[in-house]
Scaffold this motif. Structure first.
Motif, PDB file in Angstrom:
ATOM      1  N   HIS A 239       0.814  -1.213   0.000  1.00  0.00           N
ATOM      2  CA  HIS A 239       0.000   0.000   0.000  1.00  0.00           C
ATOM      3  C   HIS A 239       0.847   1.262   0.000  1.00  0.00           C
ATOM      4  O   HIS A 239       0.301   2.371  -0.037  1.00  0.00           O
ATOM      5  CB  HIS A 239      -0.908   0.034   1.222  1.00  0.00           C
ATOM      6  CG  HIS A 239      -1.779  -1.178   1.366  1.00  0.00           C
ATOM      7  ND1 HIS A 239      -2.115  -1.989   0.308  1.00  0.00           N
ATOM      8  CD2 HIS A 239      -2.375  -1.722   2.463  1.00  0.00           C
ATOM      9  CE1 HIS A 239      -2.890  -2.971   0.737  1.00  0.00           C
ATOM     10  NE2 HIS A 239      -3.054  -2.834   2.031  1.00  0.00           N
ATOM     11  N   HIS A 240       2.149   1.107   0.077  1.00  0.00           N
ATOM     12  CA  HIS A 240       3.054   2.252   0.099  1.00  0.00           C
ATOM     13  C   HIS A 240       3.947   2.205  -1.127  1.00  0.00           C
ATOM     14  O   HIS A 240       4.311   1.124  -1.607  1.00  0.00           O
ATOM     15  CB  HIS A 240       3.894   2.251   1.374  1.00  0.00           C
ATOM     16  CG  HIS A 240       3.079   2.264   2.636  1.00  0.00           C
ATOM     17  ND1 HIS A 240       2.365   3.370   3.048  1.00  0.00           N
ATOM     18  CD2 HIS A 240       2.858   1.302   3.563  1.00  0.00           C
ATOM     19  CE1 HIS A 240       1.729   3.081   4.179  1.00  0.00           C
ATOM     20  NE2 HIS A 240       2.008   1.839   4.506  1.00  0.00           N
ATOM     21  N   LEU A 241       4.312   3.367  -1.614  1.00  0.00           N
ATOM     22  CA  LEU A 241       5.118   3.428  -2.824  1.00  0.00           C
ATOM     23  C   LEU A 241       6.440   2.685  -2.658  1.00  0.00           C
ATOM     24  O   LEU A 241       6.899   2.001  -3.580  1.00  0.00           O
ATOM     25  CB  LEU A 241       5.381   4.889  -3.200  1.00  0.00           C
ATOM     26  CG  LEU A 241       4.139   5.741  -3.485  1.00  0.00           C
ATOM     27  CD1 LEU A 241       4.546   7.179  -3.767  1.00  0.00           C
ATOM     28  CD2 LEU A 241       3.331   5.165  -4.642  1.00  0.00           C
TER      29      LEU A 241
ATOM     30  N   ALA B 211     -10.344   2.422  -3.994  1.00  0.00           N
ATOM     31  CA  ALA B 211     -10.149   3.690  -4.697  1.00  0.00           C
ATOM     32  C   ALA B 211     -10.043   4.861  -3.730  1.00  0.00           C
ATOM     33  O   ALA B 211      -9.150   5.716  -3.868  1.00  0.00           O
ATOM     34  CB  ALA B 211     -11.308   3.922  -5.671  1.00  0.00           C
ATOM     35  N   VAL B 212     -10.940   4.924  -2.760  1.00  0.00           N
ATOM     36  CA  VAL B 212     -10.940   6.031  -1.807  1.00  0.00           C
ATOM     37  C   VAL B 212      -9.631   6.056  -1.019  1.00  0.00           C
ATOM     38  O   VAL B 212      -9.042   7.128  -0.797  1.00  0.00           O
ATOM     39  CB  VAL B 212     -12.148   5.918  -0.869  1.00  0.00           C
ATOM     40  CG1 VAL B 212     -12.022   6.884   0.312  1.00  0.00           C
ATOM     41  CG2 VAL B 212     -13.436   6.202  -1.636  1.00  0.00           C
ATOM     42  N   CYS B 213      -9.137   4.892  -0.628  1.00  0.00           N
ATOM     43  CA  CYS B 213      -7.877   4.827   0.126  1.00  0.00           C
ATOM     44  C   CYS B 213      -6.696   5.287  -0.728  1.00  0.00           C
ATOM     45  O   CYS B 213      -5.860   6.085  -0.288  1.00  0.00           O
ATOM     46  CB  CYS B 213      -7.638   3.406   0.629  1.00  0.00           C
ATOM     47  SG  CYS B 213      -8.770   2.864   1.928  1.00  0.00           S
ATOM     48  N   ALA B 214      -6.605   4.775  -1.957  1.00  0.00           N
ATOM     49  CA  ALA B 214      -5.492   5.144  -2.831  1.00  0.00           C
ATOM     50  C   ALA B 214      -5.527   6.620  -3.186  1.00  0.00           C
ATOM     51  O   ALA B 214      -4.498   7.303  -3.209  1.00  0.00           O
ATOM     52  CB  ALA B 214      -5.515   4.285  -4.092  1.00  0.00           C
TER      53      ALA B 214
ATOM     54  N   TRP C 244      -8.080   0.890   5.914  1.00  0.00           N
ATOM     55  CA  TRP C 244      -8.981   2.005   5.661  1.00  0.00           C
ATOM     56  C   TRP C 244      -9.417   2.739   6.919  1.00  0.00           C
ATOM     57  O   TRP C 244      -9.983   3.839   6.836  1.00  0.00           O
ATOM     58  CB  TRP C 244     -10.227   1.515   4.932  1.00  0.00           C
ATOM     59  CG  TRP C 244     -10.950   0.364   5.605  1.00  0.00           C
ATOM     60  CD1 TRP C 244     -10.806  -0.949   5.332  1.00  0.00           C
ATOM     61  CD2 TRP C 244     -11.918   0.451   6.659  1.00  0.00           C
ATOM     62  NE1 TRP C 244     -11.627  -1.712   6.141  1.00  0.00           N
ATOM     63  CE2 TRP C 244     -12.316  -0.868   6.966  1.00  0.00           C
ATOM     64  CE3 TRP C 244     -12.489   1.518   7.364  1.00  0.00           C
ATOM     65  CZ2 TRP C 244     -13.253  -1.153   7.963  1.00  0.00           C
ATOM     66  CZ3 TRP C 244     -13.419   1.239   8.357  1.00  0.00           C
ATOM     67  CH2 TRP C 244     -13.796  -0.096   8.646  1.00  0.00           C
ATOM     68  N   ALA C 245      -9.155   2.177   8.084  1.00  0.00           N
ATOM     69  CA  ALA C 245      -9.744   2.705   9.320  1.00  0.00           C
ATOM     70  C   ALA C 245      -9.370   4.161   9.591  1.00  0.00           C
ATOM     71  O   ALA C 245     -10.163   4.908  10.185  1.00  0.00           O
ATOM     72  CB  ALA C 245      -9.341   1.833  10.501  1.00  0.00           C
ATOM     73  N   GLU C 246      -8.191   4.594   9.169  1.00  0.00           N
ATOM     74  CA  GLU C 246      -7.782   5.974   9.406  1.00  0.00           C
ATOM     75  C   GLU C 246      -8.310   6.926   8.338  1.00  0.00           C
ATOM     76  O   GLU C 246      -8.159   8.142   8.455  1.00  0.00           O
ATOM     77  CB  GLU C 246      -6.257   6.065   9.463  1.00  0.00           C
ATOM     78  CG  GLU C 246      -5.640   5.294  10.628  1.00  0.00           C
ATOM     79  CD  GLU C 246      -4.131   5.429  10.670  1.00  0.00           C
ATOM     80  OE1 GLU C 246      -3.581   6.157   9.810  1.00  0.00           O
ATOM     81  OE2 GLU C 246      -3.506   4.816  11.546  1.00  0.00           O
TER      82      GLU C 246
ATOM     83  N   ARG D  91     -20.966   1.398   3.362  1.00  0.00           N
ATOM     84  CA  ARG D  91     -21.696   1.896   2.202  1.00  0.00           C
ATOM     85  C   ARG D  91     -20.868   1.846   0.915  1.00  0.00           C
ATOM     86  O   ARG D  91     -21.310   2.363  -0.115  1.00  0.00           O
ATOM     87  CB  ARG D  91     -22.157   3.336   2.472  1.00  0.00           C
ATOM     88  CG  ARG D  91     -23.201   3.415   3.578  1.00  0.00           C
ATOM     89  CD  ARG D  91     -23.503   4.850   3.985  1.00  0.00           C
ATOM     90  NE  ARG D  91     -24.588   4.877   4.964  1.00  0.00           N
ATOM     91  CZ  ARG D  91     -25.876   5.015   4.668  1.00  0.00           C
ATOM     92  NH1 ARG D  91     -26.231   5.177   3.405  1.00  0.00           N
ATOM     93  NH2 ARG D  91     -26.791   5.021   5.593  1.00  0.00           N
ATOM     94  N   MET D  92     -19.701   1.246   0.991  1.00  0.00           N
ATOM     95  CA  MET D  92     -18.826   1.156  -0.173  1.00  0.00           C
ATOM     96  C   MET D  92     -18.614  -0.294  -0.599  1.00  0.00           C
ATOM     97  O   MET D  92     -18.425  -1.174   0.236  1.00  0.00           O
ATOM     98  CB  MET D  92     -17.449   1.754   0.134  1.00  0.00           C
ATOM     99  CG  MET D  92     -17.420   3.217   0.458  1.00  0.00           C
ATOM    100  SD  MET D  92     -15.714   3.753   0.797  1.00  0.00           S
ATOM    101  CE  MET D  92     -16.000   5.401   1.452  1.00  0.00           C
TER     102      MET D  92
END
Length: 408
Positions: free
Chosen positions: A20-22, A79-82, A60-62, A71-72
């Motif tokens: 999840h990190h570059l 997508a929202v996290c990235a 995603w919790a943070e 609701r997702m």
């Protein structure tokens, strides 16, 4: 005609099977080890293909509340996290909300939600009040615009496996035509499920190496037999170069060119000689005001399917000359994330420019003699120059993006 407006890539965010990190993504790619594994998230033992490249806990919790996550669909959550990570990575953006835009790409969208509503529930299924808003293709664009108070254009592109590439390219056009000063653009996909795996298997697209998943994704290899399904999301922040420099932003690369063409040939097969891909790459170079000689590397679509790799290799050879430009396939390591693939590979291409190095193509034992291209087999330093990223799709949809070092 190419625009004189220069566009910078100042933020990157990902959710991939490689991390999840570059830093994690880049190190995994540099190591050249596939992330394909036997599926454990559901009972896959009875499937003819039971492996994939999956994203771990999206963390995603943070970023969103429990109520919002409920609701997702998983595609939207990735997508929202990235996208949130990309915006944070870009630093303080000065454009007002009305001058910001969102452009998302996806092929299947809310597959998880749709399957939960329709499979195993009799003739009419069992949809809930959230089924429609969770499964609609524009859900990610809506959530991202709400989270970041984007009041300009908020749009979704769906062109199968070229969706992510098209979304970023169309984001470039929004800045060039004056519709926005900042664009959050990318793609997401989460459709690793029994029905989707079975469907792609039955159309002959997936590798069948169930006894050795990590060796299954082998683009350009003589023994390739299909792609490995993946999921993920990736987003970039695009803004005018002059504005980015004025605020002291880090610039990973410039997005200098964009090409988009159609094969108009077959619903699932590419034009055998790669004609549509060739026109797309040439269009992107023209848009960037560059010649083929300015390109030092191509991040290929490189799925590992027999027809796609051969057609793309022929197209690359005609554009750049046989073996004249280095080529790699990110899908060899993290699989094929369908509508998210082009966005993930765009991020990788921006990192390739930024680091001045290309990651290797995994599992390449014997190059197919029909693929007369210089495929990178070990981490390779690159001279400063342009990097071209290809995305091709069922339906004959093609997208090519050109990234250049800042200041060139």
């Amino acid at each position: 005609m190419a625009s004189s407006t220069r566009v910078a890539v100042t933020g990157l965010g990902v959710r991939t099977p490689a991390g999840h990190h570059l830093k994690d993504l880049w190190e995994t790619l540099a190591a050249g080890h596939s992330t394909a594994r036997t599926i454990t998230s559901f009972a896959a033992d009875g499937l003819p293909v039971n492996f994939a490249c999956q994203v771990g806990d999206p963390k995603w919790a943070e970023l969103v509340t429990v109520r919002q996550a409920h609701r997702m669909d998983r595609t939207t959550l990735l997508a929202v996290c990235a996208a949130a990570d990309a915006v944070t990575d870009a630093g303080e953006l000065h454009a007002p909300p009305e001058r910001r835009a969102v452009m998302t790409g996806t092929g299947q969208a809310g597959n998880e939600t749709y399957e939960q509503a329709m499979l195993g529930y009799g003739e009419f299924g069992n949809p809930t009040p959230l089924t429609v808003p969770k499964s609609m293709h524009n859900a990610a664009a809506a959530w991202i615009s709400m989270r970041h108070q984007v009041l300009g254009p908020s749009l979704t592109v769906s062109s199968a496996c070229a969706s992510g590439g098209h979304a970023i390219g169309e984001g470039l056009r929004l800045i060039r035509d004056g519709s926005a000063d900042v664009v959050v653009a990318g793609g997401a996909e989460a459709c690793i499920s029994p029905s989707v795996l079975l469907a792609f298997h039955r159309c002959g697209a997936l590798s069948r190496r169930v006894t050795d998943p990590e060796r299954a994704s082998r683009p350009f290899d003589i023994d390739r037999d299909g792609f490995v399904m993946a999921e993920g999301a990736a987003f970039v922040v695009l803004e005018r170069l002059e504005a980015a420099l004025r605020r002291g932003a880090r610039v990973y690369a410039e997005l200098a060119g964009y090409g988009r063409t159609s094969d108009a040939y077959h619903l699932t097969m590419p034009v055998p000689d790669g004609g549509g891909a060739e026109r797309c790459m040439r269009q992107a170079l023209t848009d960037a005001r560059l010649s083929p000689g300015h390109v030092v590397h191509v991040n290929a679509h490189g799925t590992g399917t027999p027809l796609n790799d051969l057609a793309e290799a022929q197209a690359i050879s005609r554009v750049f000359g046989s073996g004249q430009v280095s080529v790699t396939s990110t899908k060899s390591v993290i699989g094929h994330a369908l509508g998210a693939a082009g966005a993930i590979e765009a991020v990788v291409s921006a990192l390739t420019v930024f680091h001045g190095a290309a990651h290797p193509t995994a599992n390449l034992d014997t190059l197919d003699p029909g693929c007369d291209v210089d495929v990178v087999r070990a981490p390779r330093a690159l001279a400063p120059g342009a990097v071209l990223s290809n995305s091709f799709a069922f339906g004959g949809h093609n997208a090519s993006l050109v990234f250049t070092p800042s200041g060139t």
